[in-house]
Motif scaffolding. Structure first.
Motif, PDB file in Angstrom:
ATOM      1  N   TYR A 187      89.440  41.799 -69.132  1.00 15.56           N
ATOM      2  CA  TYR A 187      89.601  41.221 -68.332  1.00 15.56           C
ATOM      3  C   TYR A 187      90.323  41.311 -67.383  1.00 15.56           C
ATOM      4  N   ARG A 188      89.910  40.873 -66.262  1.00 12.49           N
ATOM      5  CA  ARG A 188      91.104  41.094 -65.076  1.00 12.49           C
ATOM      6  C   ARG A 188      92.200  42.953 -64.987  1.00 12.49           C
ATOM      7  N   THR A 243      92.202  44.458 -67.025  1.00 12.03           N
ATOM      8  CA  THR A 243      92.600  45.066 -68.312  1.00 12.03           C
ATOM      9  C   THR A 243      91.483  44.989 -69.471  1.00 12.03           C
ATOM     10  N   LEU A 301      90.603  44.155 -72.856  1.00 10.04           N
ATOM     11  CA  LEU A 301      90.767  43.741 -74.488  1.00 10.04           C
ATOM     12  C   LEU A 301      91.145  44.486 -75.557  1.00 10.04           C
ATOM     13  N   GLN A 311      98.512  39.323 -78.839  1.00 11.12           N
ATOM     14  CA  GLN A 311      98.761  39.736 -76.830  1.00 11.12           C
ATOM     15  C   GLN A 311      97.505  39.273 -76.898  1.00 11.12           C
ATOM     16  N   HIS A 365      97.341  35.379 -76.945  1.00 11.44           N
ATOM     17  CA  HIS A 365      97.142  34.561 -75.068  1.00 11.44           C
ATOM     18  C   HIS A 365      96.406  34.397 -74.233  1.00 11.44           C
ATOM     19  N   ILE A 366      95.540  35.552 -73.904  1.00 15.05           N
ATOM     20  CA  ILE A 366      93.978  35.227 -73.384  1.00 15.05           C
ATOM     21  C   ILE A 366      92.949  34.656 -73.666  1.00 15.05           C
ATOM     22  N   CYS A 367      92.819  34.606 -75.116  1.00 19.31           N
ATOM     23  CA  CYS A 367      91.854  33.322 -76.179  1.00 19.31           C
ATOM     24  C   CYS A 367      92.484  31.970 -75.801  1.00 19.31           C
ATOM     25  N   GLY A 406      92.763  32.144 -71.083  1.00 19.06           N
ATOM     26  CA  GLY A 406      92.265  32.621 -69.578  1.00 19.06           C
ATOM     27  C   GLY A 406      90.699  32.660 -69.761  1.00 19.06           C
ATOM     28  N   HIS A 464     100.201  27.163 -76.346  1.00 21.40           N
ATOM     29  CA  HIS A 464     100.022  28.314 -75.162  1.00 21.40           C
ATOM     30  C   HIS A 464     100.812  28.134 -74.505  1.00 21.40           C
ATOM     31  N   PRO A 466      90.923  27.503 -68.327  1.00 21.86           N
ATOM     32  CA  PRO A 466      90.428  29.095 -67.991  1.00 21.86           C
ATOM     33  C   PRO A 466      89.466  29.625 -66.755  1.00 21.86           C
TER      34      PRO A 466
END
Length: 306
Positions: A79-80, A82, A84, A91, A94-96, A99, A128, A181
């Motif tokens: 994702y971007r 990075t 997953l 960590q 924070h994306i769920c 993002g 968040h 997101p």
């Protein structure tokens, strides 16, 4: 160095989500084999295939929603830029949502039945980022109004069981977009709805893409939905990708035998002026050909397939 290069690759290619030769298994049973695809900013990707082919498993893997027996056995999901798979649970959390958002098939099951909608949406946002209740009300009101909810105050003060299935699904989409997101994963998000509610949900989802530039992956059995919404389509069979390309090209001139068979299995109803069913009947008492009322009803239901 490799992670840096992958991050730069995603940045310059406008790449948001990338599946790199991903294989997934439940216990000893392989569910997805060597799947690769790319999702770019503002793109809608449709994933189609028969039940049990691995569609839902493929997108759930991005958020770690495979259950205790599910695991990714090969490849990577980025994702971007990075990975997953390299992130710790905290960590990934924070994306769920912030993002990568997820819309499930049964939106009603996503809500607690004994708490008001507004309280649940506020709690989701607070997980968040700290946000005063007044600011939440303003942000939620603006988004709900933009998505066509005229009486949004009533929606926020309602319990889930006070809303219809279609309304619950629309609220679920709005609640996901409150976190803004960049990727939205939708798993059979219209299959439990009547055709009128489907039309509303589709229109609102396309509005979200226009307004926010959100990229989406939609898993569905509805070929008409993919034709109406998706820029690219991915066809799966037995856990493998058999065809992947631009929607118009794949659906109009499929190359693989399985895709051709899938398209041939799509029901095709007659248009107005033709027999709705095999064998025409004579005129009815009102002078119209028998079956016209049925044709009108079916034409509404097949609007997305045209």
């Amino acid at each position: 160095l490799l992670r840096l290069l992958l991050s730069l690759r995603g940045l310059f290619m406008d790449e948001i989500l990338y599946y790199d030769h991903v294989s997934i298994a439940y216990g000893r049973q392989t569910a997805v084999r060597d799947a690769s695809f790319t999702l770019r900013k503002g793109e809608i990707l449709g994933i189609v295939g028969e039940s049990g082919c691995g569609k839902s498993t493929l997108i759930r893997a991005a958020l770690g929603l495979l259950g205790p027996s599910g695991r990714i056995t090969q490849g990577d999901i980025r994702y971007r830029g990075t990975s997953l798979l390299s992130l710790h649970r905290r960590q990934l959390r924070h994306i769920c949502g912030a993002g990568i958002g997820m819309i499930f098939q049964n939106a009603g099951a996503s809500f607690c039945p004994i708490r008001r909608i507004g309280d649940q949406l506020y709690e989701s946002m607070r997980a968040h980022s700290p946000l005063p209740r007044k600011d939440f009300q303003e942000k939620a009101g603006l988004l709900l109004h933009k998505l066509g909810f005229e009486n949004w105050e009533r929606i926020l003060s309602s319990y889930p069981f006070e809303l219809s299935g279609g309304m619950q699904q629309r609220v679920a989409i709005a609640s996901t977009m409150l976190l803004s997101p960049s990727v939205l994963l939708a798993d059979e998000f219209t299959s439990a709805l009547d055709v009128i509610s489907q039309k509303q949900v589709v229109e609102e989802t396309l509005l979200i893409r226009r307004e926010f530039g959100t990229a989406m992956v939609i898993v569905t059995h509805n070929i008409g939905l993919v034709r109406a919404m998706a820029d690219h389509v991915l066809v799966m069979k037995d856990g493998q990708i058999v065809e992947y390309g631009e929607t118009f090209a794949v659906l109009s001139e499929p190359k693989e035998p399985y895709t051709k068979a899938l398209m041939a299995a799509v029901p095709r109803l007659k248009r107005s002026g033709e027999a709705a069913f095999s064998g025409q009947s004579g005129p009815g008492a009102d002078g119209r050909a028998a079956g016209n009322a049925f044709r009108e009803e079916f034409n509404v239901g097949t609007a997305l397939n045209r």
